[in-house]
Scaffold this motif. Structure first.
Motif, short mmCIF file in Angstrom:
data_model
loop_
_atom_site.label_atom_id
_atom_site.label_comp_id
_atom_site.label_asym_id
_atom_site.label_seq_id
_atom_site.Cartn_x
_atom_site.Cartn_y
_atom_site.Cartn_z
N THR A 199 29.04 46.52 51.79
CA THR A 199 29.40 45.13 51.46
C THR A 199 30.87 44.93 51.83
O THR A 199 31.69 45.80 51.56
CB THR A 199 29.25 44.88 49.94
N VAL A 200 31.18 43.81 52.47
CA VAL A 200 32.59 43.52 52.76
C VAL A 200 33.02 42.30 51.96
O VAL A 200 32.27 41.34 51.81
CB VAL A 200 32.85 43.31 54.28
N VAL A 201 34.26 42.38 51.44
CA VAL A 201 34.81 41.30 50.61
C VAL A 201 36.17 40.93 51.17
O VAL A 201 37.03 41.80 51.36
CB VAL A 201 35.01 41.77 49.15
N ALA A 202 36.38 39.63 51.43
CA ALA A 202 37.69 39.17 51.93
C ALA A 202 37.75 37.65 51.81
O ALA A 202 36.70 36.99 51.80
CB ALA A 202 37.88 39.56 53.39
N PRO A 203 38.96 37.10 51.73
CA PRO A 203 39.07 35.65 51.84
C PRO A 203 38.69 35.21 53.25
O PRO A 203 38.75 36.03 54.18
CB PRO A 203 40.56 35.37 51.56
N PRO A 204 38.31 33.94 53.43
CA PRO A 204 37.87 33.50 54.77
C PRO A 204 38.90 33.78 55.86
O PRO A 204 38.53 34.10 56.99
CB PRO A 204 37.68 31.98 54.59
N THR A 205 40.19 33.74 55.53
CA THR A 205 41.23 33.98 56.55
C THR A 205 41.27 35.44 56.99
O THR A 205 41.87 35.76 58.02
CB THR A 205 42.62 33.62 55.99
N LEU A 206 40.68 36.31 56.20
CA LEU A 206 40.77 37.75 56.52
C LEU A 206 39.39 38.37 56.78
O LEU A 206 39.23 39.58 56.76
CB LEU A 206 41.47 38.50 55.38
N MET A 207 38.41 37.49 57.02
CA MET A 207 37.04 37.97 57.30
C MET A 207 36.73 37.70 58.78
O MET A 207 36.88 36.57 59.24
CB MET A 207 36.05 37.22 56.41
#
Ligand code: ASP
Length: 314
Positions: free
Chosen positions: A192-200
């Motif tokens: 699973t990857v988790v990040a804000p939209p700016t860092l995804m």
């Protein structure tokens, strides 16, 4: 223990994990396993690569990777030289390729390269006779980090297949995330990857990962949580509005960790930014944190890589 002759088909260079199949990954992890106990002994030295020369060429800063390649080479009996961009003729205007050809002319057997630009290490590999190992090229790849992370997980879990592994932070600019996604999915983990939209990264789902936009959802039920630093040197300073908000939504605290499996493992490739992506109390929690184990595994894993790449050409 697997026969070391199986390394005969190992590629000449280690540029990424993409091209290495699961069987070879397992084989290198088994060889690395053998170095762990040896590194804890008083006498840590072997002579298996005696007479060979390793050059660490680091055009970007490093603490763990550079030091562990140096120790790995020395513990295998190699002569090890370190050069950095600021102390080399790169700072006098020499091109990267001229620097690489210069190192090659000194009959280096292996050149470990870190460079801020994606693809730079491959460019060098195409021009030199030495074996080239990618120690991180821009946001592209960091194969030995992913391999040492797998080795670390295997110290605490019987297998990687079937584990829920959450990677949280600056996925878009992290070579560690990219190499780990490739390696861990290849070994059968549910990533699973988790990040804000700016860092995804765009269309990250195509790598076979689940995507979450907040850490609470991402960490629930996890066996392993890998936290990543925001790569401000590549992403710029405007990718997050405030550190406080970022920590609230994406930082790892004990409250968030409580939703993971009870024996969850916390990892971070370093350097950590405490209070930004990870709370100090979690980073230092010896019940869960494997962050210093990752550093220890880094030496053993790099010994295995050097042995495997060089000993077939004795
Ligand atoms: N040390 C790792 C790398 O070189 C992670 C980081 O710098 O955040 O990619």
């Amino acid at each position: 223990m697997q026969s070391r002759t199986q390394f005969l088909s190992w590629p000449k260079h280690l540029l990424d994990v993409d091209g290495i199949d699961a069987a070879k990954i397992q084989a290198i992890l088994e060889v690395a396993q053998g170095y762990i106990a040896r590194n804890r002994a008083v006498d840590k030295k072997h002579s298996i690569l005696k007479g060979r020369t390793l050059i660490n060429a680091f055009f970007e800063n490093s603490t763990r990777t550079r030091t562990s390649f140096e120790l790995a080479g020395k513990r295998l009996g190699m002569d090890v030289i370190n050069i950095s961009a600021s102390a080399s003729s790169i700072s006098k205007g020499e091109t990267l390729l001229d620097t690489a050809l210069t190192l090659n002319a000194m009959h280096a057997d292996a050149i470990v390269v870190r460079h801020p630009s994606a693809g730079a290490v491959q460019l060098i590999a195409e021009k030199v006779n030495a074996h080239v190992i990618n120690a991180g090229d821009g946001a592209h790849a960091h194969p030995t980090q992913a391999l040492l992370d797998a080795l670390t997980i295997l110290q605490k879990k019987p297998r990687i297949e079937g584990l829920n592994i959450t990677i949280c932070g600056d996925i878009a600019h992290s070579r560690v995330a990219r190499s780990n996604i490739h390696l861990l999915t290849k070994l059968g983990a549910h990533v699973t990857v988790v990040a804000p939209p700016t860092l995804m990264p765009a269309q990250v789902e195509r790598y076979g990962v689940r995507v979450c936009d907040n850490i609470r959802d991402g960490v629930a039920g996890a066996d392993v949580v890998m936290m990543l630093r925001i790569q401000f040197e590549r992403s710029g300073s405007t990718v997050i509005a405030s550190v406080r908000d970022y920590f609230h939504r994406y930082g790892l605290s004990h409250a968030v960790l409580a939703t993971a499996k009870p024996d969850v493992l916390v990892m971070h490739p370093g350097p950590m930014n405490r209070g930004v992506e990870i709370d100090s109390a979690v980073a230092d929690d010896l019940m869960h944190s494997a962050i210093l184990d990752q550093v220890e595994m880094g030496v053993a894993l790099r010994q295995a890589v050097l042995e495997m790449m060089l000993s077939e050409h004795v």
